[in-house]
Design a protein around this motif. Structure first.
Motif, mmCIF file in Angstrom:
data_model
loop_
_atom_site.group_PDB
_atom_site.id
_atom_site.type_symbol
_atom_site.label_atom_id
_atom_site.label_comp_id
_atom_site.label_asym_id
_atom_site.label_seq_id
_atom_site.Cartn_x
_atom_site.Cartn_y
_atom_site.Cartn_z
ATOM 1 N N ALA A 42 6.079 0.659 -116.418
ATOM 2 C CA ALA A 42 4.751 1.044 -115.940
ATOM 3 C C ALA A 42 3.811 -0.161 -115.942
ATOM 4 C CB ALA A 42 4.192 2.192 -116.770
ATOM 5 N N THR A 43 4.274 -1.237 -115.369
ATOM 6 C CA THR A 43 3.557 -2.508 -115.364
ATOM 7 C C THR A 43 2.139 -2.396 -114.821
ATOM 8 O OG1 THR A 43 5.678 -3.596 -115.045
ATOM 9 C CG2 THR A 43 3.731 -4.925 -114.651
ATOM 10 N N CYS A 44 1.947 -1.563 -113.787
ATOM 11 C CA CYS A 44 0.634 -1.479 -113.143
ATOM 12 C C CYS A 44 -0.288 -0.453 -113.803
ATOM 13 C CB CYS A 44 0.781 -1.168 -111.653
ATOM 14 S SG CYS A 44 1.263 0.535 -111.286
ATOM 15 N N GLY A 45 0.209 0.239 -114.825
ATOM 16 C CA GLY A 45 -0.632 1.197 -115.531
ATOM 17 C C GLY A 45 -0.861 2.508 -114.799
ATOM 18 N N GLY A 46 -0.012 2.822 -113.839
ATOM 19 C CA GLY A 46 -0.112 4.108 -113.164
ATOM 20 C C GLY A 46 -0.853 4.094 -111.847
ATOM 21 N N MET A 47 -0.933 2.948 -111.203
ATOM 22 C CA MET A 47 -1.688 2.817 -109.951
ATOM 23 C C MET A 47 -0.796 2.849 -108.699
ATOM 24 S SD MET A 47 -4.693 2.682 -111.192
ATOM 25 C CE MET A 47 -5.622 2.278 -109.738
ATOM 26 N N ALA A 48 0.489 3.155 -108.859
ATOM 27 C CA ALA A 48 1.460 3.172 -107.747
ATOM 28 C C ALA A 48 1.576 1.804 -107.086
ATOM 29 C CB ALA A 48 1.112 4.250 -106.711
ATOM 30 N N LEU A 49 1.555 0.747 -107.903
ATOM 31 C CA LEU A 49 1.617 -0.619 -107.373
ATOM 32 C C LEU A 49 2.865 -1.394 -107.773
ATOM 33 C CD1 LEU A 49 -2.102 -1.661 -107.997
ATOM 34 C CD2 LEU A 49 -1.048 -1.026 -105.819
ATOM 35 N N CYS A 50 3.694 -0.845 -108.685
ATOM 36 C CA CYS A 50 4.820 -1.652 -109.165
ATOM 37 C C CYS A 50 6.177 -0.953 -109.069
ATOM 38 C CB CYS A 50 4.571 -2.098 -110.602
ATOM 39 S SG CYS A 50 4.651 -0.761 -111.815
ATOM 40 N N ALA A 51 6.218 0.352 -109.031
ATOM 41 C CA ALA A 51 7.452 1.143 -108.937
ATOM 42 C C ALA A 51 8.362 1.020 -110.155
ATOM 43 C CB ALA A 51 8.218 0.811 -107.656
#
Length: 108
Positions: A42-51
């Motif tokens: 969850a690298t992007c913290g839940g922003m649908a930016l990293c998959a």
């Protein structure tokens, strides 16, 4: 109607465990998986930016809300994404998800 949401999770090693989540917790599936010690970056913290929270829905896809354009765009970048693929960060927990079965992909 139940006050507990039951979700069956298969991890990257094929181990299956059932989670019991209180209804009304107002978290995403990704947040619950991380809190339950699953290997989700969850690298992007839940922003649908990293998959890095890519999952496959084994049962219960019809109970989920439609994928957003941002989620579809991110899934399009994954070589193993299919019709049952979702980003766990984009799934808000609610009572309709009781009985959901998912498989976590190895970190992408």
């Amino acid at each position: 109607m139940t006050d507990t949401i039951h979700i069956t999770v298969e991890n990257q090693l094929g181990e299956i465990r059932q989670l019991e989540i209180p209804e009304g917790i107002n978290l995403s599936l990704m947040e619950v998986l991380k809190a339950s010690d699953y290997d989700i970056l969850a690298t992007c913290g839940g922003m649908a930016l990293c998959a890095t929270c890519h999952i496959e829905v084994l049962e219960g896809m019809e109970a989920l809300e439609a994928r957003s354009d941002a989620e579809l765009d991110m899934l399009d970048t994954l070589p193993r994404a299919g019709d049952q693929s979702r980003l766990a960060c984009q799934i808000r927990l609610n009572a309709a998800l009781d009985g959901l079965k998912i498989r976590i992909f190895a970190n992408n």
